[in-house]
Design a protein around this motif. Structure first.
Motif, PDB file in Angstrom:
ATOM      1  N   SER A  31      -9.380   3.576  11.194  1.00  0.00           N
ATOM      2  CA  SER A  31     -10.654   4.132  11.658  1.00  0.00           C
ATOM      3  C   SER A  31     -11.073   5.388  10.891  1.00  0.00           C
ATOM      4  CB  SER A  31     -10.575   4.450  13.152  1.00  0.00           C
ATOM      5  OG  SER A  31      -9.532   5.373  13.399  1.00  0.00           O
ATOM      6  N   LYS A  32     -10.132   6.024  10.198  1.00  0.00           N
ATOM      7  CA  LYS A  32     -10.456   7.226   9.419  1.00  0.00           C
ATOM      8  C   LYS A  32     -10.652   6.910   7.933  1.00  0.00           C
ATOM      9  CE  LYS A  32      -8.023  10.317  12.562  1.00  0.00           C
ATOM     10  NZ  LYS A  32      -6.935  11.314  12.721  1.00  0.00           N
ATOM     11  N   GLY A  33     -10.600   5.626   7.584  1.00  0.00           N
ATOM     12  CA  GLY A  33     -10.807   5.240   6.195  1.00  0.00           C
ATOM     13  C   GLY A  33      -9.556   5.202   5.351  1.00  0.00           C
ATOM     14  N   GLY A  34      -8.415   5.479   5.969  1.00  0.00           N
ATOM     15  CA  GLY A  34      -7.155   5.428   5.228  1.00  0.00           C
ATOM     16  C   GLY A  34      -6.615   4.008   5.165  1.00  0.00           C
ATOM     17  N   VAL A  35      -5.756   3.769   4.188  1.00  0.00           N
ATOM     18  CA  VAL A  35      -5.127   2.456   4.047  1.00  0.00           C
ATOM     19  C   VAL A  35      -4.226   2.205   5.256  1.00  0.00           C
ATOM     20  CG1 VAL A  35      -3.518   1.092   2.664  1.00  0.00           C
ATOM     21  CG2 VAL A  35      -5.226   2.524   1.537  1.00  0.00           C
ATOM     22  N   GLN A  36      -4.377   1.032   5.870  1.00  0.00           N
ATOM     23  CA  GLN A  36      -3.547   0.688   7.022  1.00  0.00           C
ATOM     24  C   GLN A  36      -2.182   0.231   6.541  1.00  0.00           C
ATOM     25  OE1 GLN A  36      -5.634  -1.422  10.064  1.00  0.00           O
ATOM     26  NE2 GLN A  36      -3.757  -2.215  10.981  1.00  0.00           N
ATOM     27  N   MET A  37      -1.174   1.024   6.857  1.00  0.00           N
ATOM     28  CA  MET A  37       0.184   0.773   6.380  1.00  0.00           C
ATOM     29  C   MET A  37       1.051   0.160   7.482  1.00  0.00           C
ATOM     30  SD  MET A  37       0.167   1.977   3.249  1.00  0.00           S
ATOM     31  CE  MET A  37       1.920   2.081   2.908  1.00  0.00           C
ATOM     32  N   MET A  94       1.041  -2.297   2.606  1.00  0.00           N
ATOM     33  CA  MET A  94      -0.279  -2.090   3.201  1.00  0.00           C
ATOM     34  C   MET A  94      -0.822  -3.433   3.674  1.00  0.00           C
ATOM     35  SD  MET A  94      -2.564  -1.400  -0.214  1.00  0.00           S
ATOM     36  CE  MET A  94      -2.607  -2.585  -1.575  1.00  0.00           C
ATOM     37  N   LYS A  95      -1.696  -3.373   4.673  1.00  0.00           N
ATOM     38  CA  LYS A  95      -2.269  -4.576   5.252  1.00  0.00           C
ATOM     39  C   LYS A  95      -3.469  -5.030   4.415  1.00  0.00           C
ATOM     40  CE  LYS A  95      -3.572  -6.422   9.770  1.00  0.00           C
ATOM     41  NZ  LYS A  95      -3.804  -6.084  11.192  1.00  0.00           N
ATOM     42  N   VAL A  96      -3.524  -6.344   4.146  1.00  0.00           N
ATOM     43  CA  VAL A  96      -4.580  -6.922   3.310  1.00  0.00           C
ATOM     44  C   VAL A  96      -5.152  -8.148   4.019  1.00  0.00           C
ATOM     45  CG1 VAL A  96      -4.996  -8.192   1.151  1.00  0.00           C
ATOM     46  CG2 VAL A  96      -3.670  -6.080   1.121  1.00  0.00           C
ATOM     47  N   GLY A 115       0.290   3.610  -3.840  1.00  0.00           N
ATOM     48  CA  GLY A 115      -0.027   5.027  -3.692  1.00  0.00           C
ATOM     49  C   GLY A 115      -1.383   5.329  -4.317  1.00  0.00           C
ATOM     50  N   GLU A 116      -2.006   6.388  -3.845  1.00  0.00           N
ATOM     51  CA  GLU A 116      -3.304   6.788  -4.362  1.00  0.00           C
ATOM     52  C   GLU A 116      -3.248   8.243  -4.791  1.00  0.00           C
ATOM     53  OE1 GLU A 116      -5.953   5.966  -1.088  1.00  0.00           O
ATOM     54  OE2 GLU A 116      -6.344   3.949  -1.784  1.00  0.00           O
ATOM     55  N   GLY A 117      -3.656   8.515  -6.010  1.00  0.00           N
ATOM     56  CA  GLY A 117      -3.736   9.888  -6.479  1.00  0.00           C
ATOM     57  C   GLY A 117      -5.064  10.503  -6.084  1.00  0.00           C
ATOM     58  N   MET A 118      -5.309  11.699  -6.575  1.00  0.00           N
ATOM     59  CA  MET A 118      -6.549  12.378  -6.275  1.00  0.00           C
ATOM     60  C   MET A 118      -7.738  11.597  -6.859  1.00  0.00           C
ATOM     61  SD  MET A 118      -7.537  16.342  -7.026  1.00  0.00           S
ATOM     62  CE  MET A 118      -6.140  16.920  -6.092  1.00  0.00           C
ATOM     63  N   HIS A 119      -8.724  11.318  -6.027  1.00  0.00           N
ATOM     64  CA  HIS A 119      -9.938  10.590  -6.421  1.00  0.00           C
ATOM     65  C   HIS A 119      -9.653   9.162  -6.884  1.00  0.00           C
ATOM     66  CE1 HIS A 119     -11.876  14.435  -6.027  1.00  0.00           C
ATOM     67  NE2 HIS A 119     -11.191  14.945  -7.029  1.00  0.00           N
TER      68      HIS A 119
END
Length: 199
Positions: A76-82, A89-91, A144-148
C-alpha cells in the motif's frame, strides 16, 4: 522495401522491352498507354497482396505473445511486496490468451534508473513451466533497488506456436531465437522451480 524496388524495376524493364518491339495491334499512343497502365495495375495488385499477407502473418505471430505479461506486486506504500524473512518478491503473471504458454521463466530487471532490462543466471530467475490462461502469483528473487532505481518483473516463454519471447522490465516484447532457459542462462536441467497461485 527491396522487394518493392525489384518489382518496380522488373515492371519498368518489361514495359521497355514491350515498347521496343513491334506490336501490329497497337497503332497509337493510347493503346500503348492502356497496356502500360494495365501492367502497373497488376504489379500494384501483387504488391498489395504480399503486403497484406505479410501483415496478417505478423499479427497472427504476435497474437498470443501480446496477451502475456508480469509485474511486481507492491504494498500500500508503493514498496515491493516481499516474502517475510526471504529474498523473494511477489510477482503477478497474466496469461490473457485462451491457450497455455510454456517454458516460462521469470526474472527481474530495471524499469527506472541505471541497470539491465533483465537479469540472467540461475540465482536471479525462477522457472514456473506451464502457465494456463488466467492470472497467478509467484515469487522471484529480489535484486534490491538502489537510489532512484526501480525494478520490475521480466517474463520469458514459448507460445503455442513454438515461438520464444521475452517481455523485459520496461514492458517491451521481443522474439528470441532460443528457449527461455538458454536465453536467460539457467543451469540445466533447471532446479529453481516455483509454483503458481491463482489470484
Amino acid at each position: 522495401m527491396n522487394y518493392i524496388r525489384q518489382k518496380v524495376g522488373g515492371m519498368i524493364k518489361a514495359i521497355g522491352t514491350f515498347l521496343n518491339t513491334e506490336h501490329p495491334g497497337l497503332t497509337n499512343v493510347s493503346d500503348i498507354f492502356t497496356v502500360g497502365i494495365s501492367v502497373i495495375s497488376i504489379v500494384i495488385a501483387f504488391m498489395s497482396y504480399d503486403y497484406v499477407k505479410n501483415h496478417d502473418q505478423q499479427i497472427a505471430k504476435f497474437e498470443q505473445a501480446n496477451e502475456i505479461s508480469s509485474w511486481v506486486v507492491h504494498d500500500s506504500k508503493g514498496g515491493v511486496q516481499m516474502v517475510e524473512n526471504s529474498p523473494l518478491m511477489k510477482v503477478s503473471v497474466n496469461n490473457g490468451s485462451d491457450q497455455p504458454i510454456y517454458d516460462v521463466v521469470l526474472t527481474s530487471g530495471t524499469y527506472q534508473g541505471a541497470g539491465a532490462d533483465y537479469l540472467s543466471g540461475t540465482n536471479n530467475t525462477v522457472c514456473v513451466g506451464t502457465v494456463p490462461p488466467g492470472r497467478f502469483t509467484t515469487y522471484v528473487p529480489y535484486p534490491g533497488e538502489g537510489m532512484h532505481v526501480r525494478v520490475e518483473s521480466v517474463i520469458a516463454f514459448r507460445d503455442n506456436k513454438g515461438n520464444n519471447w521475452i517481455r523485459n522490465a520496461k514492458g517491451v516484447l521481443s522474439e528470441i531465437k532460443t528457449n527461455s532457459y538458454e536465453y536467460l542462462k539457467l543451469d540445466l536441467p533447471p532446479d529453481n522451480w516455483q509454483s503458481l497461485e491463482s489470484e
